[in-house]
Design a protein around this motif. Structure first.
Motif, PDB file in Angstrom:
ATOM      1  N   GLY A 149      -4.898  -2.129  -5.577  1.00 19.80           N
ATOM      2  CA  GLY A 149      -4.467  -1.918  -3.991  1.00 19.80           C
ATOM      3  C   GLY A 149      -4.527  -2.970  -3.279  1.00 19.80           C
ATOM      4  N   TYR A 152      -0.778  -4.270  -4.009  1.00 19.13           N
ATOM      5  CA  TYR A 152       0.364  -3.411  -3.984  1.00 19.13           C
ATOM      6  C   TYR A 152       0.182  -2.192  -3.023  1.00 19.13           C
ATOM      7  N   GLU A 153       1.050  -1.601  -2.333  1.00 18.62           N
ATOM      8  CA  GLU A 153       0.950  -0.521  -1.369  1.00 18.62           C
ATOM      9  C   GLU A 153       1.125   0.457  -2.252  1.00 18.62           C
ATOM     10  N   LYS A 154       0.623   1.848  -1.889  1.00 20.41           N
ATOM     11  CA  LYS A 154       0.702   3.117  -2.664  1.00 20.41           C
ATOM     12  C   LYS A 154       2.047   3.380  -2.505  1.00 20.41           C
ATOM     13  N   GLU A 156       4.649   2.126  -4.150  1.00 20.40           N
ATOM     14  CA  GLU A 156       5.430   1.032  -3.994  1.00 20.40           C
ATOM     15  C   GLU A 156       6.064   0.816  -5.444  1.00 20.40           C
TER      16      GLU A 156
END
Length: 238
Positions: A149, A152-154, A156
């Motif tokens: 996390g 990366y974004e959720k 994504e």
């Protein structure tokens, strides 16, 4: 005294005759051994199946390997080394619930050192090479045990590529007009986010290869052969 002089005369004529024989006998010149180069070598087209973890640093669950279709082009093998160009396209997989719709592929170039069995029907070869790998998938962030996390974004769509160093070994058994092969490889690369060198991928490939005879590098790029292709009415005395 006379007997001694007679012995000297006989010895002189014997030595003179032997010397004249050696002097008149033509000496054999030692010709340098000409190094022979193979004019033909092997060209193989392979098709097979690969089983791989795809991207070990992103695989958060065990027993989630991907299956892919593998194609290969092998050139050489008349002597010690040959080169192998491979492309692998993996089927879409999910590593639920963290990753979905994962696509991956690999293109690689390996050098293989051949060790022939006594029967000459089988080869064992360690290999070393380089690969370009791509990985694309949707990251949900659910049950993320690797703490991705922070990268990366959720939800994504993540696309990553990396260059790997291939290390492995293989076995190939020949029959007319082809062969069967089995390869085991590890791909070593730099893990994004940690900047550490780790084993990113482990895979096993197996398949069939169809082999042909093709001109060797020497026969293609040799001086005489190249000159005769581009110059007309030439001779070695030019």
């Amino acid at each position: 005294m006379s007997r001694f002089i007679l012995y000297l005369i006989i010895l002189f004529f014997s030595w003179h005759f032997s010397f004249s024989q050696n002097w008149n006998t033509p000496k054999k010149s030692l010709k340098p051994v000409e190094k022979r180069h193979a004019k033909k070598t092997n060209l193989g087209f392979g098709f097979g199946v690969t089983r791989s973890v795809v991207y070990l640093a992103r695989n958060v669950k065990p027993d989630n390997d991907a299956t892919g279709f593998n194609t290969s082009l092998v050139y050489g093998g008349s002597k010690l080394l040959r080169i192998c160009l491979e492309y692998t396209r993996y089927a879409k997989i999910d590593i639920a619930p963290t990753w979905y719709n994962i696509n991956a592929n690999t293109i690689e170039l390996n050098a293989q050192a051949l060790a022939r069995f006594r029967s000459k029907k089988a080869y064992f070869y360690p290999m070393l090479g380089v690969s370009y790998n791509t990985f694309a998938g949707t990251y949900t962030g659910i049950n993320d045990y690797l703490n991705l996390g922070k990268l990366y974004e959720k939800n994504e769509r993540v696309v990553a590529s990396w260059i790997g160093i291939n290390v492995g070994t293989g076995y190939e058994y020949y029959f007319k007009p082809g062969s069967i092969f089995l390869d085991y490889k590890m791909r070593i690369g730099l893990t994004k986010g940690t900047n550490q060198i780790n084993i990113q991928d482990v895979c096993i490939s197996a398949g069939l290869r169809f082999n042909l005879r093709a001109p060797s590098f020497y026969s293609i790029f040799a001086y005489k052969g190249t000159r005769s292709r581009y110059l007309l009415d030439t001779s070695d005395e030019d």
